[in-house]
Enzyme design. Structure first.
Site, PDB file in Angstrom:
ATOM      1  N   CYS A 145       0.984  -1.209   0.050  1.00  0.00           N
ATOM      2  CA  CYS A 145      -0.027   0.001   0.084  1.00  0.00           C
ATOM      3  C   CYS A 145       0.683   1.258  -0.212  1.00  0.00           C
ATOM      4  CB  CYS A 145      -0.808  -0.082   1.103  1.00  0.00           C
ATOM      5  SG  CYS A 145      -1.357   1.430   1.732  1.00  0.00           S
ATOM      6  N   CYS A 154       0.082   3.927   2.815  1.00  0.00           N
ATOM      7  CA  CYS A 154       0.993   3.475   3.853  1.00  0.00           C
ATOM      8  C   CYS A 154       2.276   3.874   4.166  1.00  0.00           C
ATOM      9  CB  CYS A 154       0.400   2.013   4.122  1.00  0.00           C
ATOM     10  SG  CYS A 154      -1.120   1.442   4.065  1.00  0.00           S
TER      11      CYS A 154
END
Lengths: 306, 107
Positions: B31, B34
């Site tokens: 991700c 993230c």
């Protein structure tokens, strides 16, 4: 720092701002780069030259940041709230109350993801409503989802999602897609993707998470419900330039108007990337414009000294 | 020092039974957003040391806890106080947003 006069302040550290910073620091301009928060990025970029197999937006950003480590510039994680001109000096006002001064400014403000603006969208964000297929796709293994949009991003992400989900309903308000031909072909060939056009989403429903959507066919005006666990929204971007209203020329949507040299309506203020008024928003454009903005800023600063 | 790591196994002990509020960052390696907020999470761990515990939970290795809290997007950041989720923030938000949320929970 408030008494310091920078040659150049760059607002925004996406592809355009980072490229401008690369050029400016290599020109040995005393440069300050400002960024208010984590930088968004597209999941997968297949059309940026030099990266066979594609590269993620975040990885591209990380690579430019790494490249910048070889050069000298200052960086601050701060939010800009105002831009003022005091004779030839530009004053950049930060939300922390600080005021920074520079001879020239480059606005590389980017754009934020456009929201659908339908009931349920906000409530279910993170509970089925998503704006990032790579991040959230794995949470929908074996389920059915809707993808909204008709541009490159929407089609790219619809294809990507079929790796995880059982079925993707691709919903677009027009009968034809804006996306590039190769993506349209891939979508049409994919048995897991069902195209629903010309249709718009009217509501996202559920109890504690997304359970269904209501859409309306724009031709027949017929409303239908579709049971989906996720709604992935890729309908473009909108500018965050409200704070510059009245200071710079903008188009009716709020994107900054620039000439081919990335000059705004005010001398010494340049703009580049997704925040400028243009037809196509591509990373390669943003980078190219960042370079042009920095080179023109350098020329502007040198002419000031004459 | 940075944020500490929690798992499905020690979530109860490290988060729910913590005497001070806990910020949990639900993340995964694949991700991008993230990764973008990871430095901010580590900064918060340092700045709030002793007042708020800051932890990261990898959703790939620990599927039970994200399932329990209905997480369908990452990064999701949940602040727990006395074992209860009191604030949920979805997406890569600015540091200022997280600071505001933490200060609100601290009162």
């Amino acid at each position: 720092m408030s008494e310091e006069l920078f040659d150049l302040i760059i607002v925004g550290a996406g592809p355009a701002g980072l490229t401008a910073c690369l050029y400016a620091s290599r020109s040995l301009l005393k440069t300050l780069l400002l960024e208010k928060g984590p930088i968004g990025g597209q999941d997968l970029i297949e059309n940026y030259p030099g990266f066979p197999g594609g590269i993620s937006g975040y990885e591209l950003i990380e690579r430019i940041q790494k490249q910048l480590e070889d050069y000298e510039y200052q960086f601050l994680q701060e939010e800009v709230i105002d831009l003022q001109e005091v004779e030839e000096v530009k004053e950049v006002h930060l939300s922390s109350g600080k005021v920074l001064k520079a001879k020239a400014v480059i606005l590389a403000l980017g754009a934020k993801l456009r929201k659908l603006g339908v009931p349920g969208e906000r409530e279910f964000t993170g509970r089925g409503v998503s704006y990032c297929a790579i991040c959230d796709g794995p949470f929908f293994k074996g389920e059915e989802v809707a993808v909204i949009g008709g541009g490159n991003t929407a089609l790219q992400e619809a294809i990507y999602l079929t790796k995880y989900v059982k079925k993707v309903y691709l919903i677009h308000r027009r009968e034809t897609f804006r996306a590039t031909s190769i993506l349209q072909e891939r979508v049409k060939k994919n048995p897991q993707i069902e195209i629903i056009v010309p249709s718009v989403i009217e509501e996202i429903k559920g109890s504690d998470k997304v359970e269904k959507i209501v859409y309306r066919n724009l031709k027949s005006n017929e409303k239908r419900e579709l049971e989906v666990a996720g709604v992935f929204i890729f309908i473009g971007h909108e500018p965050e330039t409200g704070w510059l209203k009245g200071k710079l020329e903008m188009d009716e949507s709020g994107f900054i108007i620039v000439d081919r040299e990335m000059r705004t309506s005010r001398p010494g203020i340049f703009a580049c990337g997704d925040c400028v008024s243009k037809k196509f928003r591509q990373i390669i454009n943003a980078c190219g414009e960042g370079a042009v903005a920095a080179l023109n800023a350098e020329e502007y600063i040198k002419n000031l000294e004459k | 020092m940075g944020a500490c790591k929690v798992t499905d196994q020690d979530f109860e002990k490290e988060v729910l039974q913590s005497p001070i509020p806990v910020l949990v960052d639900f993340w995964a390696a694949w991700c991008g957003p993230c990764r973008a907020i990871a430095p901010v999470i580590d900064e918060l761990a340092e700045e709030y040391a002793g007042r708020v515990k800051v932890c990261k939970l990898n959703v790939d290795e620990n599927p039970l806890t994200p399932g329990k809290y209905g997480i369908r997007a990452i990064p999701t950041l949940i602040i727990f106080k006395n074992g209860q989720p009191v604030e949920t923030i979805v997406g890569a938000v600015s540091k200022a947003t997280l600071v505001n949320a933490l200060n609100k929970v601290l009162g």
